[in-house]
Every structure is written in C-alpha cells, then in structure tokens.
Design a protein around this motif. Structure first.
Motif, PDB file in Angstrom:
ATOM      1  N   ILE A  46       0.863  -1.182   0.000  1.00 13.29           N
ATOM      2  CA  ILE A  46       0.000   0.000   0.000  1.00 13.29           C
ATOM      3  C   ILE A  46       0.896   1.227   0.000  1.00 13.29           C
ATOM      4  N   CYS A  47       0.567   2.227  -0.776  1.00 12.17           N
ATOM      5  CA  CYS A  47       1.394   3.436  -0.787  1.00 12.17           C
ATOM      6  C   CYS A  47       1.402   4.108   0.581  1.00 12.17           C
ATOM      7  N   LEU A  48       0.351   3.878   1.392  1.00  9.56           N
ATOM      8  CA  LEU A  48       0.219   4.485   2.712  1.00  9.56           C
ATOM      9  C   LEU A  48       0.897   3.686   3.819  1.00  9.56           C
ATOM     10  N   THR A  49       1.465   2.536   3.486  1.00 13.32           N
ATOM     11  CA  THR A  49       2.063   1.646   4.482  1.00 13.32           C
ATOM     12  C   THR A  49       3.066   2.371   5.383  1.00 13.32           C
ATOM     13  N   THR A  50       3.093   1.969   6.651  1.00 12.38           N
ATOM     14  CA  THR A  50       4.114   2.476   7.562  1.00 12.38           C
ATOM     15  C   THR A  50       5.434   1.812   7.218  1.00 12.38           C
ATOM     16  N   GLY A  51       6.300   2.546   6.550  1.00 10.92           N
ATOM     17  CA  GLY A  51       7.579   2.004   6.112  1.00 10.92           C
ATOM     18  C   GLY A  51       8.705   2.219   7.101  1.00 10.92           C
ATOM     19  N   ARG A  52       8.495   3.115   8.084  1.00 13.29           N
ATOM     20  CA  ARG A  52       9.522   3.397   9.086  1.00 13.29           C
ATOM     21  C   ARG A  52       8.847   3.639  10.438  1.00 13.29           C
ATOM     22  N   HIS A  53       9.285   2.909  11.456  1.00  8.89           N
ATOM     23  CA  HIS A  53       8.790   3.084  12.815  1.00  8.89           C
ATOM     24  C   HIS A  53       9.877   3.828  13.590  1.00  8.89           C
ATOM     25  N   LEU A  54       9.618   5.065  13.932  1.00  5.23           N
ATOM     26  CA  LEU A  54      10.578   5.887  14.670  1.00  5.23           C
ATOM     27  C   LEU A  54      10.118   5.910  16.122  1.00  5.23           C
ATOM     28  N   VAL A  55      10.879   5.272  17.012  1.00  3.21           N
ATOM     29  CA  VAL A  55      10.424   5.016  18.379  1.00  3.21           C
ATOM     30  C   VAL A  55      11.420   5.609  19.380  1.00  3.21           C
ATOM     31  N   HIS A  56      10.887   6.303  20.387  1.00  8.28           N
ATOM     32  CA  HIS A  56      11.755   6.892  21.408  1.00  8.28           C
ATOM     33  C   HIS A  56      12.509   5.788  22.143  1.00  8.28           C
ATOM     34  N   ARG A  57      13.765   6.061  22.432  1.00  7.95           N
ATOM     35  CA  ARG A  57      14.637   5.059  23.044  1.00  7.95           C
ATOM     36  C   ARG A  57      14.048   4.504  24.351  1.00  7.95           C
ATOM     37  N   LYS A  58      13.338   5.335  25.088  1.00  7.07           N
ATOM     38  CA  LYS A  58      12.799   4.923  26.387  1.00  7.07           C
ATOM     39  C   LYS A  58      11.862   3.727  26.282  1.00  7.07           C
ATOM     40  N   ILE A  59      11.111   3.630  25.204  1.00  5.56           N
ATOM     41  CA  ILE A  59      10.142   2.534  25.088  1.00  5.56           C
ATOM     42  C   ILE A  59      10.440   1.630  23.889  1.00  5.56           C
ATOM     43  N   ALA A  60      11.571   1.827  23.233  1.00  5.22           N
ATOM     44  CA  ALA A  60      11.871   1.072  22.014  1.00  5.22           C
ATOM     45  C   ALA A  60      11.921  -0.435  22.260  1.00  5.22           C
ATOM     46  N   GLY A  61      12.522  -0.860  23.367  1.00  2.50           N
ATOM     47  CA  GLY A  61      12.622  -2.289  23.633  1.00  2.50           C
ATOM     48  C   GLY A  61      11.268  -2.935  23.802  1.00  2.50           C
ATOM     49  N   GLU A  62      10.407  -2.287  24.594  1.00  2.00           N
ATOM     50  CA  GLU A  62       9.064  -2.836  24.807  1.00  2.00           C
ATOM     51  C   GLU A  62       8.245  -2.804  23.521  1.00  2.00           C
ATOM     52  N   TYR A  63       8.381  -1.721  22.773  1.00  2.00           N
ATOM     53  CA  TYR A  63       7.660  -1.623  21.498  1.00  2.00           C
ATOM     54  C   TYR A  63       8.087  -2.747  20.555  1.00  2.00           C
ATOM     55  N   LEU A  64       9.384  -2.978  20.438  1.00  2.00           N
ATOM     56  CA  LEU A  64       9.883  -4.034  19.561  1.00  2.00           C
ATOM     57  C   LEU A  64       9.383  -5.406  19.999  1.00  2.00           C
ATOM     58  N   ASP A  65       9.406  -5.681  21.298  1.00  2.00           N
ATOM     59  CA  ASP A  65       8.917  -6.971  21.783  1.00  2.00           C
ATOM     60  C   ASP A  65       7.458  -7.189  21.389  1.00  2.00           C
ATOM     61  N   ARG A  66       6.650  -6.177  21.577  1.00  2.00           N
ATOM     62  CA  ARG A  66       5.221  -6.317  21.291  1.00  2.00           C
ATOM     63  C   ARG A  66       4.963  -6.382  19.782  1.00  2.00           C
ATOM     64  N   LEU A  67       5.700  -5.591  19.016  1.00  2.00           N
ATOM     65  CA  LEU A  67       5.512  -5.608  17.566  1.00  2.00           C
ATOM     66  C   LEU A  67       5.936  -6.962  16.992  1.00  2.00           C
TER      67      LEU A  67
ATOM     68  N   ALA B 266      16.331  -0.598   4.340  1.00  2.00           N
ATOM     69  CA  ALA B 266      15.035  -0.682   5.006  1.00  2.00           C
ATOM     70  C   ALA B 266      14.534   0.682   5.460  1.00  2.00           C
ATOM     71  N   PHE B 267      15.455   1.637   5.600  1.00  2.00           N
ATOM     72  CA  PHE B 267      15.072   3.004   5.960  1.00  2.00           C
ATOM     73  C   PHE B 267      14.882   3.871   4.721  1.00  2.00           C
ATOM     74  N   THR B 268      15.744   3.716   3.737  1.00  2.00           N
ATOM     75  CA  THR B 268      15.750   4.634   2.594  1.00  2.00           C
ATOM     76  C   THR B 268      14.786   4.241   1.482  1.00  2.00           C
ATOM     77  N   ASP B 269      14.478   2.951   1.346  1.00  2.00           N
ATOM     78  CA  ASP B 269      13.714   2.469   0.194  1.00  2.00           C
ATOM     79  C   ASP B 269      12.246   2.236   0.545  1.00  2.00           C
ATOM     80  N   GLU B 270      11.376   2.400  -0.439  1.00  2.00           N
ATOM     81  CA  GLU B 270       9.992   1.957  -0.299  1.00  2.00           C
ATOM     82  C   GLU B 270       9.984   0.436  -0.465  1.00  2.00           C
ATOM     83  N   ILE B 271       9.577  -0.280   0.567  1.00  2.00           N
ATOM     84  CA  ILE B 271       9.720  -1.740   0.578  1.00  2.00           C
ATOM     85  C   ILE B 271       8.578  -2.424  -0.160  1.00  2.00           C
ATOM     86  N   PHE B 272       7.354  -1.997   0.052  1.00  2.00           N
ATOM     87  CA  PHE B 272       6.151  -2.586  -0.542  1.00  2.00           C
ATOM     88  C   PHE B 272       6.040  -4.070  -0.205  1.00  2.00           C
ATOM     89  N   GLY B 273       6.280  -4.384   1.047  1.00  2.00           N
ATOM     90  CA  GLY B 273       6.152  -5.738   1.557  1.00  2.00           C
ATOM     91  C   GLY B 273       5.919  -5.673   3.049  1.00  2.00           C
TER      92      GLY B 273
END
Length: 478
Positions: free
Chosen positions: A278-299, A369-376
């Motif tokens: 989807i052109c609207l897809t979330t291609g980059r998740h920018l997460v504050h360091r304070k919660i990045a570990g928990e966010y990654l575990d849950r994602l 993974a940061f610079t390119d549109e992945i479309f996957g």
C-alpha cells in the motif's frame, strides 16, 4: 458478472494485444485469460471517447448523478462478486477487499453529489456580465495499479464522470477483472452511455499510448514514483495536465509517553495490512529510546501471531506478494539491511510468494530498510532521543505522502505533525487512512500536489473558463 473471461473476447470488446493468463497469486492457478489493449486499441477507444463526451457533458447533472447512484446500488448488491475477485486476483484477505468495495461505493456516492453542486462564480464587472465556470477537460485518462485496483480507479473515474468528462481507464495487466472488467460491467448495467467509459487493460505500451494521445488533455496516474516520472515527462511533451499519486516511505513517530501496546497495534496494522503493498504503508517506525525495547517486543509478537496463507481462508491475515519480482525486491532489502547490522526480530523468511511479517531492529538511516519503499510486510524500527531528531528522521526522505504521531498528549502530537513534510498526517492513528471526502495526495516524490476527494475533485477534473456577455459590442479606438 460471473463469466468475464474467455479466450479471445471479454467485456472490454475486441482487443488486439497479447493474450495473457490471469493468475491467482496465492495458488498459481490460472483463473482465465484475456486480451490486453494494444496502442491501436487505445487510439480507437480515444476516438469513441472523444465522440461520446460532449453529449455526456450536456446530460442533465441530476441524470449523471443518477447513473453513479445506480452504480453504487449495484456494487452493494453484487458485493460478493467483487470481493471474490479481489481476493483471488490481488491476493488480498477478505477484510481488505470488503473494505475496498465499501470505499468504492462511497466514492460513487460522494461523486454523485458533485454533479449538482454550483460550478462557478459571478465576477465583478461594469457594463457586462462576467463569470467563471468550471468545465470538464473532455476525455480523461486514468491509469491504476494492482494493489487497490478497484478503489484507486473509482476515486478518479467516478468524479471525472460526474463532472462531465469521458474516461479511458487502463488497469494493470495483473488485475484486469477486479480493476477493469467488473468496473466496465458495473457502469454498463448502471446505464452509462457507450463510449463514455472505455476500459483498456494493458502494459506500459498501452499506458504510453494513452498519455501521448493529444486528444486526451488530462491524465490521472497512480503507481510507482519511477513510472510516474515517465508519465509526467510524456505528459509534459504534449502539454497536458497530469495528476500523480505515487509511492511513499511513511513514518510513524512513537513518543516516549505512548502506550507500547496500543502503539504496536497501530504499527503492525500500518506495516502488515495487505502485505505492506500500500502506498500508505508504515515504512519506518521511529520510536523513542525509552520505550523502544518494549515496542519491539510487542511488535515482533504481533508479527509472529499473524496467520500467513491462502486469502480465501477466512482466518488468513497475510496473503501473497503479487509476484516473484516484487518478493525478490522485498527480500533484497531485508537481507541488505541485516548484512548492514539490522537485527531480524521476526520473519525474514518466505515460501513461494508468501513473505512472513518481518520486524527489523537497529535500523539506521543509511540502510535500505530506511531509505527504500519496501512494498512488503516489513516493519523497520529506528530509535530516536529527541523530538527534533524524530522530525529530522521522518523528513529525511524524498517522499511525502503520509505520516503519523503516537502520543499521550494529542496537542503535542499536533504541534509535531505541523512540522512533518507530508500531504496527510494523523495523530494517534495509523498512516493507512483514506476517505472519499478528504483531499488525498502527497508531496515530493509522492506526487505533484494533485488531490483526490471531496471538493479537491473540482480542481483535478475540471478547468476554469472565463465568460463575458455584453448587450452590444463596444466601440474600440481602432
């Protein structure tokens, strides 16, 4: 609408291009075959369209609206047929396809309302009547992709028709039924006069013929940025209007005060819906360091729970990538990023055309993974420490389609949203958002500033004409 594919003749009429198989991505089964449009077919269709358009433009606005409303009723009554083709031809799960069909119906209803709206304004003048009015372009070319072929066609076809244009629709050759034949049959049954809508499934040669034809003064294109640049260059050679809705590399910013559980749900939906295609897809998740570990575990846990498989099965959540070329590109980006230091927290594997939902940690701005549109179905996670850093990361792309901010403080999110370079921004929601009434579109490499939806459709599918009227001609000095 059941028998839409036969060997030599389809509801498209007598086409003379290649005979191609329509393949189900999930199984590799051949659903049928159809002829594609050749450049000559496009030329003949333009002739029919140009002839039909003036009479359609002169049709009473209420009658044009009624055709669109009949189409809306028909798409509702025949929803199961549309959904069936969307699942099998696009590899989409039932929920995605059902939503797309409902959205397409909404586009038809919204467009019907345009037909009877005021279409001009009186202008100040002395000794004469002076007014500006919006008039149709004439024959409008609409080129659509394979990922959301029904709604991305309808959002242009419906308003263009409502405002008095004829339309030449070129769907992608991979989705000629769901994105083409069903639409042709829908409008035929709704009573649209012959020639007002021509459907021409085809490849790049058909698209080039449509864009280059001088009798088609406006092109609406949805697709990749690479292809959009070619369309724009060709349209410029022929001095015609072109509206481009292109790719995206969209960022969701997750602030330190966000709830990781809720934020990871937003992130998973944004990256994995329709396999990320989807052109609207979330291609980059920018997460504050304070919660990045928990966010990654849950994602990562959410990704691991998703069922990958045949989208005809009701509980499937991730279907196939559209073709082997696209899958190879997705895997290339994942592998290259992993080689550069990204950690694969979930997925990173595939079988046939099924790519497992993938979560990448430790992604840096120099990785594909940061610079390119992945479309996957890939969710790259990058950590930040300050609001300014998050904004800089989000804006460090040529794209500018959509973005989102997740926070416990909506006003703070709104102030950050104002700094994001994107055509659409959502606070406490996913990047994947659309509605028939909104001005939809992007900036930068995501588009040329055109907008679809609501009042923006007047700007896209009509042009101003200035008219003056005097009782008698004036006496000029010479």
């Amino acid at each position: 609408m059941a028998d839409l594919l036969v060997s030599d003749k389809t509801v498209f009429g007598e086409l003379t291009g290649d005979l191609v198989d329509v393949v189900e991505p999930a199984t590799g089964a051949v659903l049928g075959s159809t002829r594609l449009a050749s450049p000559d077919d496009v030329s003949h269709a333009v002739t029919r369209s140009v002839v039909a358009q003036p009479k359609w433009a002169d049709t009473a606005p209420a009658e044009r609206a009624e055709v669109l409303l009949r189409a809306a009723r028909l798409i509702h009554d025949q929803e199961d047929e549309f959904v069936r083709w969307g699942i099998r031809e696009c590899g989409a799960i039932a929920g995605k396809t059902t939503h797309e069909v409902h959205s397409s119906r909404g586009e038809l209803i919204a467009a019907a309302g345009l037909a009877t709206e005021p279409y001009g304004q009186l202008l100040p003048a002395a000794g004469r009547m002076s007014y500006g009015r919006r008039i149709p372009f004439g024959a409008v070319g609409v080129i659509t992709p394979w990922n959301f072929p029904l709604v991305l066609a309808m959002r242009a076809v419906a308003p263009a028709l409502a405002l008095g244009n004829s339309v030449l629709l070129k769907p992608d050759h991979q989705t000629p039924v769901y994105g083409g034949a069903l639409i042709a049959r829908l409008f035929e049954e709704a009573g649209l006069p012959a020639g007002v809508l021509e459907v021409l499934p085809g490849k790049a040669d058909a698209g080039h013929a449509l864009v280059a034809d001088p009798r088609v003064p406006m092109i609406s294109f949805t697709g990749s940025t690479r292809a959009g640049r070619i369309v724009a260059a060709t349209a410029a050679e022929h001095v015609k209007k072109v509206s481009l809705e292109l790719g995206g590399n969209n960022a969701t910013i997750v602030l330190a005060d966000a709830d990781p559980e809720a934020a990871s749900s937003v992130g998973a939906w944004g990256s994995f819906l329709h396999q990320g295609q989807i052109c609207l897809t979330t291609g980059r998740h920018l997460v504050h360091r304070k919660i990045a570990g928990e966010y990654l575990d849950r994602l990562a846990a959410r990704a691991a729970r998703l069922k990958v498989g045949d989208p005809t099965e009701a509980d499937t959540q991730i279907g196939p990538i559209i073709n082997a070329t696209q899958l190879a590109n997705v895997d290339r980006i994942v592998r290259a990023s992993a080689d550069a230091g990204a950690a694969i927290r979930a997925g990173g594997t595939y079988e046939n055309l099924f790519y497992a939902p993938t979560v990448l940690a430790d992604v840096t701005p120099d990785m594909p993974a940061f610079t390119d549109e992945i479309f996957g179905p890939v969710a790259p996670v990058t950590v930040f420490d300050t609001d300014d850093e998050a904004i800089a990361l989000a804006n460090s792309t040529a794209y500018g389609l959509t973005a989102s901010v997740i926070t416990a403080e909506p006003f703070r999110g709104w102030k950050l949203a104002e700094r994001l370079r994107a055509g659409m921004v959502h606070v406490n929601d996913t990047t994947v958002n659309d509605d028939p009434a909104v001005p939809f579109g992007g900036v930068g490499a995501s588009g040329n500033g055109g907008r679809y939806g609501g009042q923006a459709n007047w700007e896209e599918f009509t042009q101003w004409q200035w008219v003056t009227v005097r009782d008698t001609p004036p006496d000029y000095p010479f």
